[in-house]
Scaffold this active site. Structure first.
Site, PDB file in Angstrom:
ATOM      1  N   ASN A 122      15.529  12.723  38.215  1.00  0.00           N
ATOM      2  CA  ASN A 122      14.424  11.961  37.635  1.00  0.00           C
ATOM      3  C   ASN A 122      13.415  11.125  38.294  1.00  0.00           C
ATOM      4  O   ASN A 122      12.240  11.197  38.223  1.00  0.00           O
ATOM      5  CB  ASN A 122      15.060  11.256  36.563  1.00  0.00           C
ATOM      6  N   ASN A 156      26.006   3.314  38.952  1.00  0.00           N
ATOM      7  CA  ASN A 156      24.643   3.232  38.519  1.00  0.00           C
ATOM      8  C   ASN A 156      24.233   1.432  38.387  1.00  0.00           C
ATOM      9  O   ASN A 156      23.025   1.274  38.588  1.00  0.00           O
ATOM     10  CB  ASN A 156      24.050   3.831  37.602  1.00  0.00           C
ATOM     11  N   TRP A 157      25.248   0.730  38.118  1.00  0.00           N
ATOM     12  CA  TRP A 157      25.046  -0.651  37.781  1.00  0.00           C
ATOM     13  C   TRP A 157      24.448  -1.150  39.187  1.00  0.00           C
ATOM     14  O   TRP A 157      23.649  -2.149  39.174  1.00  0.00           O
ATOM     15  CB  TRP A 157      26.235  -1.375  37.276  1.00  0.00           C
ATOM     16  N   SER A 217      26.134   6.380  35.616  1.00  0.00           N
ATOM     17  CA  SER A 217      27.665   6.303  36.246  1.00  0.00           C
ATOM     18  C   SER A 217      28.100   4.935  36.426  1.00  0.00           C
ATOM     19  O   SER A 217      27.473   4.004  36.236  1.00  0.00           O
ATOM     20  CB  SER A 217      27.588   7.021  37.452  1.00  0.00           C
ATOM     21  N   ARG A 262      21.937  -0.086  40.863  1.00  0.00           N
ATOM     22  CA  ARG A 262      20.504   0.194  40.999  1.00  0.00           C
ATOM     23  C   ARG A 262      19.884  -1.330  40.667  1.00  0.00           C
ATOM     24  O   ARG A 262      20.338  -2.071  40.208  1.00  0.00           O
ATOM     25  CB  ARG A 262      20.238   1.152  39.916  1.00  0.00           C
ATOM     26  N   SER A 298      29.673  13.866  42.941  1.00  0.00           N
ATOM     27  CA  SER A 298      29.331  12.495  42.523  1.00  0.00           C
ATOM     28  C   SER A 298      30.285  12.161  41.353  1.00  0.00           C
ATOM     29  O   SER A 298      29.801  11.513  40.433  1.00  0.00           O
ATOM     30  CB  SER A 298      27.861  12.568  42.237  1.00  0.00           C
ATOM     31  N   GLU A 323      33.308  26.476  37.537  1.00  0.00           N
ATOM     32  CA  GLU A 323      32.307  27.098  38.566  1.00  0.00           C
ATOM     33  C   GLU A 323      31.011  26.048  38.662  1.00  0.00           C
ATOM     34  O   GLU A 323      30.554  25.731  37.736  1.00  0.00           O
ATOM     35  CB  GLU A 323      31.975  28.491  38.082  1.00  0.00           C
ATOM     36  N   ARG A 356       9.865   5.192  38.048  1.00  0.00           N
ATOM     37  CA  ARG A 356      11.178   6.222  38.103  1.00  0.00           C
ATOM     38  C   ARG A 356      11.472   6.186  36.488  1.00  0.00           C
ATOM     39  O   ARG A 356      11.979   7.269  36.033  1.00  0.00           O
ATOM     40  CB  ARG A 356      12.304   5.319  38.903  1.00  0.00           C
ATOM     41  N   ASP A 410      20.104  14.963  37.278  1.00  0.00           N
ATOM     42  CA  ASP A 410      19.579  14.442  38.556  1.00  0.00           C
ATOM     43  C   ASP A 410      17.973  14.857  38.917  1.00  0.00           C
ATOM     44  O   ASP A 410      17.668  15.933  38.552  1.00  0.00           O
ATOM     45  CB  ASP A 410      20.735  14.639  39.823  1.00  0.00           C
TER      46      ASP A 410
HETATM   47  C1  FPP Z   1      19.532  10.427  37.796  1.00  0.00           C
HETATM   48  O1  FPP Z   1      18.201  10.557  38.193  1.00  0.00           O
HETATM   49  C2  FPP Z   1      19.377  10.266  36.399  1.00  0.00           C
HETATM   50  C3  FPP Z   1      19.673   8.802  35.691  1.00  0.00           C
HETATM   51  C4  FPP Z   1      20.587   7.853  36.630  1.00  0.00           C
HETATM   52  C5  FPP Z   1      19.506   8.807  34.388  1.00  0.00           C
HETATM   53  C6  FPP Z   1      19.655   9.657  33.215  1.00  0.00           C
HETATM   54  C7  FPP Z   1      19.184   9.224  31.997  1.00  0.00           C
HETATM   55  C8  FPP Z   1      18.560   9.656  31.143  1.00  0.00           C
HETATM   56  C9  FPP Z   1      17.651  10.995  31.259  1.00  0.00           C
HETATM   57  C10 FPP Z   1      18.641   9.067  29.789  1.00  0.00           C
HETATM   58  C11 FPP Z   1      19.073  10.055  28.775  1.00  0.00           C
HETATM   59  C12 FPP Z   1      19.333   9.198  27.380  1.00  0.00           C
HETATM   60  C13 FPP Z   1      19.322   9.879  26.216  1.00  0.00           C
HETATM   61  C14 FPP Z   1      19.347   9.010  24.675  1.00  0.00           C
HETATM   62  C15 FPP Z   1      19.120  11.353  25.800  1.00  0.00           C
HETATM   63  P1  FPP Z   1      18.047   9.808  39.489  1.00  0.00           P
HETATM   64  O2  FPP Z   1      17.227   8.297  39.136  1.00  0.00           O
HETATM   65  O3  FPP Z   1      19.319   9.780  40.541  1.00  0.00           O
HETATM   66  O4  FPP Z   1      17.000  10.631  40.342  1.00  0.00           O
HETATM   67  P2  FPP Z   1      16.653  10.712  41.812  1.00  0.00           P
HETATM   68  O5  FPP Z   1      18.027  11.162  42.518  1.00  0.00           O
HETATM   69  O6  FPP Z   1      15.596  11.864  41.790  1.00  0.00           O
HETATM   70  O7  FPP Z   1      16.425   9.308  42.378  1.00  0.00           O
END
Ligand code: FPP
Length: 224
Positions: free
Chosen positions: A4, A50-51, A47, A53, A180, A191, A15, A2
């Protein structure tokens, strides 16, 4: 993984840029886990919710899986880590399913004792339990099993994590303090460790801090 999106926003970037760095963090931390003897490392990548979004972001995430899945599996193979994908894969596009099959093939070649880094894609804890209930209900319907004989182990064996032990430690980065829908059944005695660090900034030293905190906990599993 979380935070990103917030990581990217803080830098005035789209993003997707945060997800891209997040994918690199996955490789770094998965490798570190193997090096320090953590056999199973599992991350939440996408998740069942997440669709919802915006389509551009869902598209960008699918593109990221397309681009990084095979690359991740290959780099991790060289480092002796088997990459696995967990979740309801049925709605994923065929080319991603093909990549997952290829990832599985690479992981299989490491043998059953390899350290494992799992990516949960189209994963939801409730959805997973619902699917397990449906599968068991079918066994009851066909007369294969009696409802009264269903055990906790039967349920666990119908989850995506059937081949894995329950998690000892669940780390949630980015300052959110909730589960979540992640590994609901499996986390019964896990834990939890919450940290404000955003996933793209998560370093091996943050992993050390989480494990250090875990080592201070007194786990009683319902006993005294
Ligand atoms: C949550 O952050 C992250 C995600 C929904 C996507 C994570 C997926 C990857 C990093 C891709 C990994 C792929 C490979 C092949 C290793 P958020 O977008 O909810 O962040 P926010 O809460 O700050 O908006």
């Amino acid at each position: 993984m979380d935070g990103n999106g917030r990581w990217a926003k803080k830098r005035g970037l789209p993003r997707q840029a945060g997800h891209k760095v997040g994918a690199e963090t996955f490789r770094t931390i998965a490798t570190y886990c193997k090096d320090i003897g953590v056999k199973y490392f599992t991350v939440y990548a996408f998740s069942t919710e997440n669709w919802k979004r915006p389509p551009e972001e869902v598209g960008a995430l699918m593109e990221l899986f397309r681009r990084y899945l095979k690359e991740a599996a290959e780099t991790m193979y060289e480092r002796g880590v088997a990459v696995r994908v967990l979740g309801d894969l049925s709605p994923l596009p065929q080319d991603i399913l093909d990549l997952i099959r290829e990832t599985d093939r690479i992981a299989d070649s490491l043998g059953p004792d390899a350290a494992t880094a799992s990516l949960c894609i189209n994963y939801g804890g409730r959805d997973e339990i619902k699917n397990a209930v449906r599968a068991l209900a079918k066994e009851v319907e066909s007369g294969e099993k009696r409802a009264a004989d269903i055990t906790e182990d039967d349920i666990a064996h119908h989850l995506y994590t059937a081949h894995m032990p329950d998690p000892d430690l669940i780390i949630r980065p980015s300052g959110e303090i909730r589960t979540s829908n992640f590994l609901l059944w499996q986390s019964a005695y896990a834990e939890y460790y919450f940290t404000p660090v955003l996933w793209p900034d998560f370093k091996t030293s943050d992993m050390d801090a989480a494990i250090e905190a875990f080592n201070q906990r007194n786990r009683r599993f319902g006993g005294v």
